[in-house]
Design a protein around this motif. Sequence first.
Motif, short mmCIF file in Angstrom:
data_model
loop_
_atom_site.label_atom_id
_atom_site.label_comp_id
_atom_site.label_asym_id
_atom_site.label_seq_id
_atom_site.Cartn_x
_atom_site.Cartn_y
_atom_site.Cartn_z
N ARG A 102 50.46 21.01 81.27
CA ARG A 102 50.04 20.47 79.98
C ARG A 102 50.92 19.28 79.65
O ARG A 102 52.09 19.23 80.03
N LYS A 103 50.37 18.33 78.91
CA LYS A 103 51.14 17.18 78.47
C LYS A 103 52.07 17.60 77.33
O LYS A 103 51.74 18.48 76.53
N ALA A 104 53.22 16.94 77.27
CA ALA A 104 54.20 17.23 76.21
C ALA A 104 53.58 17.03 74.84
O ALA A 104 53.83 17.80 73.91
N LYS A 105 52.74 16.02 74.70
CA LYS A 105 52.11 15.71 73.42
C LYS A 105 51.28 16.89 72.91
O LYS A 105 51.31 17.24 71.73
N VAL A 106 50.54 17.54 73.81
CA VAL A 106 49.70 18.67 73.43
C VAL A 106 50.56 19.87 73.05
O VAL A 106 50.28 20.56 72.05
N ILE A 107 51.61 20.12 73.81
CA ILE A 107 52.51 21.25 73.51
C ILE A 107 53.18 21.04 72.17
O ILE A 107 53.24 21.95 71.33
N LYS A 108 53.68 19.82 71.92
CA LYS A 108 54.34 19.52 70.65
C LYS A 108 53.38 19.67 69.48
O LYS A 108 53.76 20.15 68.41
N ALA A 109 52.12 19.28 69.65
CA ALA A 109 51.13 19.41 68.58
C ALA A 109 50.91 20.87 68.20
O ALA A 109 50.80 21.20 67.02
N HIS A 110 50.91 21.76 69.19
CA HIS A 110 50.76 23.18 68.90
C HIS A 110 52.01 23.74 68.24
O HIS A 110 51.92 24.58 67.34
N LEU A 111 53.17 23.29 68.68
CA LEU A 111 54.42 23.76 68.07
C LEU A 111 54.56 23.29 66.63
O LEU A 111 55.05 24.04 65.77
N ASP A 112 54.13 22.06 66.35
CA ASP A 112 54.22 21.50 65.00
C ASP A 112 53.13 22.01 64.08
O ASP A 112 53.21 21.84 62.87
N GLY A 113 52.08 22.58 64.65
CA GLY A 113 50.95 23.02 63.85
C GLY A 113 49.98 21.89 63.52
O GLY A 113 49.13 22.04 62.65
N THR A 114 50.09 20.77 64.23
CA THR A 114 49.20 19.63 63.98
C THR A 114 48.03 19.58 64.95
O THR A 114 47.24 18.64 64.90
N SER A 115 47.89 20.57 65.80
CA SER A 115 46.78 20.60 66.76
C SER A 115 45.47 20.84 66.03
O SER A 115 45.40 21.61 65.07
N ARG A 116 44.41 20.19 66.50
CA ARG A 116 43.09 20.37 65.90
C ARG A 116 42.39 21.61 66.45
O ARG A 116 41.35 22.01 65.94
N SER A 117 42.93 22.22 67.47
CA SER A 117 42.30 23.37 68.11
C SER A 117 42.51 24.64 67.28
O SER A 117 43.62 24.93 66.85
N GLU A 118 41.45 25.39 67.09
CA GLU A 118 41.52 26.66 66.38
C GLU A 118 42.01 27.77 67.31
O GLU A 118 42.67 28.70 66.88
N GLU A 119 41.65 27.66 68.59
CA GLU A 119 42.02 28.67 69.58
C GLU A 119 43.48 28.56 69.97
O GLU A 119 44.00 27.45 70.09
N PRO A 120 44.16 29.66 70.21
CA PRO A 120 45.51 29.56 70.75
C PRO A 120 45.45 29.05 72.19
O PRO A 120 44.48 29.31 72.89
N PRO A 121 46.46 28.29 72.62
CA PRO A 121 46.43 27.77 73.99
C PRO A 121 46.40 28.90 75.03
O PRO A 121 47.12 29.89 74.89
N MET A 122 45.54 28.72 76.03
CA MET A 122 45.43 29.68 77.13
C MET A 122 44.92 28.95 78.36
O MET A 122 44.40 27.84 78.25
N CYS A 123 45.09 29.57 79.53
CA CYS A 123 44.63 28.94 80.77
C CYS A 123 43.11 28.87 80.78
O CYS A 123 42.42 29.53 80.00
N CYS A 124 42.57 28.06 81.69
CA CYS A 124 41.12 27.87 81.72
C CYS A 124 40.38 29.15 82.11
O CYS A 124 39.26 29.37 81.66
N CYS A 125 40.99 30.02 82.89
CA CYS A 125 40.35 31.29 83.25
C CYS A 125 40.26 32.20 82.03
O CYS A 125 39.21 32.78 81.75
#
Length: 154
Positions: A102-125
């Motif tokens: 994963r890119k650092a930008k995406v990880i930081k967005a989830h840590l900061d709570g600024t991610s637009r994704s409703e789902e928690p991060p998980m692998c593609c499977c």
Amino acid sequence: MSYRQVDFDAVAPLMPFDKTASQVAGKGEHFHWEPPENSNYSADPIPFRRPSREELIKPSFVDLTGKKIGRFTVMGVASEIPSNGNGQRWVVRCQCSAYETRKAKVIKAHLDGTSRSEEPPMCCCCSYTRKLQLGYHNPKKAAAAAEAIIGQSR
């Protein structure tokens, strides 16, 4: 057409998913999932390294090693995948034991709570399995599976 030719992905949304159902289904037919071509998904560990001393002294660099987001734990910087100016790639391990980058930008967005994704991060499977459990499916595959089942019962 036999039951072995029925696509599990098409039938899965029609099946109940509780503990007993999963134990029964686990003993029968199963499907083989393939990761998308452009993903960095691996069942085996992806080589990673600790951040270098030069990276750690940069004020803009954030060490993400050991952070937990959703189903992921950040393992380290991906050592064999160059950043190419698109941001640093980090190796993450899912709770299902799969590895991805994963890119650092995406990880930081989830840590900061600024991610637009409703789902928690998980692998593609895990994401694919979750979509099947929620009832997302391919209507054409479902129709073909239903036709095969109806044809088999006649």
